[in-house]
Motif scaffolding. Structure first.
Motif, short mmCIF file in Angstrom:
data_model
loop_
_atom_site.label_atom_id
_atom_site.label_comp_id
_atom_site.label_asym_id
_atom_site.label_seq_id
_atom_site.Cartn_x
_atom_site.Cartn_y
_atom_site.Cartn_z
N LYS A 255 -9.20 -23.41 22.15
CA LYS A 255 -10.60 -23.75 21.87
C LYS A 255 -10.84 -25.23 22.12
O LYS A 255 -11.87 -25.63 22.68
CB LYS A 255 -10.94 -23.40 20.42
N LYS A 268 -18.59 -20.34 23.00
CA LYS A 268 -18.03 -19.05 22.64
C LYS A 268 -17.07 -19.20 21.47
O LYS A 268 -16.46 -20.24 21.27
CB LYS A 268 -17.27 -18.45 23.83
N GLU A 269 -16.91 -18.11 20.72
CA GLU A 269 -15.93 -18.13 19.63
C GLU A 269 -14.52 -18.24 20.19
O GLU A 269 -13.67 -18.92 19.61
CB GLU A 269 -16.06 -16.86 18.79
N TYR A 270 -14.28 -17.57 21.32
CA TYR A 270 -12.99 -17.67 22.00
C TYR A 270 -13.25 -17.97 23.47
O TYR A 270 -14.15 -17.36 24.08
CB TYR A 270 -12.22 -16.36 21.88
N ASN A 431 -12.67 -7.95 14.15
CA ASN A 431 -13.51 -8.90 14.88
C ASN A 431 -12.78 -9.50 16.08
O ASN A 431 -13.37 -9.75 17.13
CB ASN A 431 -13.97 -10.02 13.94
N ALA A 435 -13.80 -8.96 20.00
CA ALA A 435 -14.04 -10.07 20.92
C ALA A 435 -13.33 -9.84 22.25
O ALA A 435 -13.90 -10.11 23.32
CB ALA A 435 -13.57 -11.39 20.28
#
Length: 574
Positions: A255, A268-270, A431, A435
């Motif tokens: 990240k 983005k979260e990942y 979650n 993803a």
């Protein structure tokens, strides 16, 4: 070059099937003349990585990690010594002479690592340009690569000889007994923790070395993998916690490295590429941002001949088949197949002619240089097999670790730590899987085609979801057999990982029974003979390869896996 060649010749001696003393030096010339400069050390470090690229070693990674699982089947139209050996594995009639039971290539890499670890420090006092920092970094690289090799050995042979000593001449004792797998993995973990403090940063390079050499992310990914493996076998919650800890370090690092692109409206979260672009980034352009460690093939100095022969075409001037094809579970959607969702790009990216009813499918992933260009894969017919790549100069990297792999390791560990369906760890694991899955779903069908929490909100359902998602995401990348083993071990009882199988056999201990749930998954690729294979693989020793007959002939301290102790009396039945 002559000096380097002499050193490289020596590295294949440890525990190989024979020791040709004529290849060994009778004086100290190689030792005294070689370890003089920083470039000498660099040559040996590079040599260790290059040794990982040998065709023989790569074929074993494919056969051990993929072919033994439910992913791949044999092409019956080819008949030669290679298919003979593959047939033994396919029918669960592995002989102690089987070529894939040979571990010499991995021990060759290990010995190069050991030589660097033993000899490189003296160069500090000879070459001022070779600093203590350089030496620590080189040692960290070699400890990481050595640990990876031992991890492969443990997962495929269970009980293996362990040595941190470099073998340089014929006067050394090459005879080593097998160590139990827990002690070998403990050595690997200790080495990796030490390596982590000195190894290069994930941001040290902007070229192929960013993922072509072990860096801190690679070490952390390997630690997460080893802890997850050991936790699944020894039922150890603290190991699951460590797997999550090191997975988190990799995820956080990735990240931090990610630079938001001009077309990204929000962070983005990942940092995963969208499905329509992921294939091109990972498997055509290669060395993607989300990659962690890849074995590098440039197509000229080294070609990935093994991957070409096994997945694409087995011989030059042949455009029909490789030795292996994808099992029928990859071609259709629905129950007992790989894919559930219509909009999954991987359905058409992983194999050719998906959506047709066939017994097996040509592999597209890692074999084609053409990206999928059609919009919604739900309405697209399977692409016909492409033969646009030459047999020679097969420039295709082999990915050892990438971000989605580590994310799913974390999810797997979290599921095992969840106490019941109310545990928040379960939803967090879901979650993560969502993803990974969502990035591969056609954006136009994402809302209707995404995973739904209500369908997976128990520990058992989530465990199976993680296993299924790993198959969809990581197929043909050398992961599946080990995934199945972890799944199976969690359902086995009375496993003793602190003693060797030979010791247990000598003590008269009953061997743990193999999980039926695991075998049901493993044998679903068979159109016939699956029941027979399952019956043969009844206890833990059958999950592993035999020790090659050639190794036992030259090392009296080695003990054969009890499953194969009477293999000379077997009759082949295929």
């Amino acid at each position: 070059m002559k000096k380097i060649l002499s050193i490289i010749i020596l590295t294949g001696l440890m525990l190989s099937s024979c020791v040709d003393t004529e290849l060994l030096p009778y004086n100290k010339t190689v030792d005294e003349d070689f370890w003089q400069t920083k470039s000498d050390v660099s040559s040996m470090v590079n040599g260790a990585y290059k040794s990982m690229l040998s065709t023989d070693l790569m074929t074993r990674l494919i056969v051990w990690g993929d072919f033994r699982s439910d992913e791949l089947v044999l092409v019956n139209s080819i008949s030669n010594s290679t298919t003979e050996a593959l047939n033994e594995i396919y029918a669960a009639n592995i002989q102690i002479t089987n070529t894939y039971a040979n571990w010499a290539n991995l021990y060759s890499v290990i010995n190069i690592c050991n030589i660097v670890l033993e000899k490189s420090k003296a160069v500090i006092d000879i070459d001022p340009s070779y600093t203590e920092g350089d030496w620590k970094s080189d040692c960290a690289q070699m400890k990481a690569l050595r640990s990876l090799c031992y991890f492969y050995l443990v997962r495929n042979f269970r009980d293996v000889p362990y040595s941190g000593e470099a073998f340089m001449n014929s006067s050394q004792n090459l005879l080593l007994p097998q160590s139990n797998p827990d002690s070998v993995l403990t050595c690997c973990i200790n080495d990796l923790k030490e390596a982590e403090t000195n190894i290069i940063s994930a941001e040290a390079f902007n070229d192929w070395r960013r993922v072509g050499w072990f860096n801190k992310d690679g070490v952390d990914a390997l630690l997460a993998d080893i802890y997850l493996w050991r936790a699944s076998i020894m039922k150890n919650n603290s190991d699951y916690e460590q797997a999550i800890f090191y997975s988190n370090k990799v995820i956080a690092s990735k990240k931090a490295q990610h630079k938001t692109g001009p077309l990204e409206l929000e962070e983005k979260e990942y940092p995963l590429k969208d499905g329509k672009d992921a294939y091109n980034s990972l498997f055509i352009e290669q060395n993607a941002e989300e990659s962690i460690f890849e074995l590098q093939f440039d197509g000229s100095n080294n070609s990935n001949t093994a991957l070409c022969q096994y997945y694409y075409k087995y011989a030059n001037n042949n455009s029909t088949y490789g030795y292996l094809r994808a099992a029928a579970i990859f071609g259709m959607r629905g129950t007992n197949n790989v894919y559930e969702k219509n909009g999954d790009y991987r359905f058409v990216e992983n194999v050719y002619k998906a959506g047709t009813s066939e017994e097996s499918y040509d592999i597209r992933k890692l074999c084609t240089q053409t990206n999928w260009s059609v919009g919604n894969p739900a309405s697209a017919g399977g692409r016909e097999r492409e033969t646009d790549r030459a047999f020679t100069n097969f420039r295709q990297n082999y990915i050892v670790y990438r971000l989605s792999d580590v994310m799913l390791m974390k999810a797997e560990a979290m599921v095992q730590l969840a106490t019941d369906e109310t545990d928040t760890l379960l939803r967090q694991a879901f979650n993560i899987v969502q993803a990974v899955n969502n990035r591969s779903i056609y954006e136009g069908s994402l809302a209707s085609d995404s995973l739904k929490w209500g369908n997976y909100n128990t520990v058992d359902r989530m465990e199976n979801l993680v296993l299924s998602e790993r198959l969809r995401e990581l197929c043909f990348e050398g992961k599946r057999w080990y995934d199945l083993l972890r799944y199976g071990y969690r359902r086995m009882t009375n496993v003793d990982y602190t003693t060797t199988l030979a010791q247990q056999n000598e003590q008269g201990k009953a061997m743990p029974n193999v999980s039926k749930d695991m075998m049901n998954l493993m044998t679903r690729k068979y159109t016939a003979g699956g029941t027979s294979v399952s019956a043969k693989m009844r206890t833990e020793p059958y999950l592993y390869m035999p020790v090659a007959e050639s190794e036992i002939e030259v090392n009296s301290l080695l003990k054969q896996n009890p499953a194969y102790s009477s293999s000379d009396l077997w009759e082949k039945n295929y």
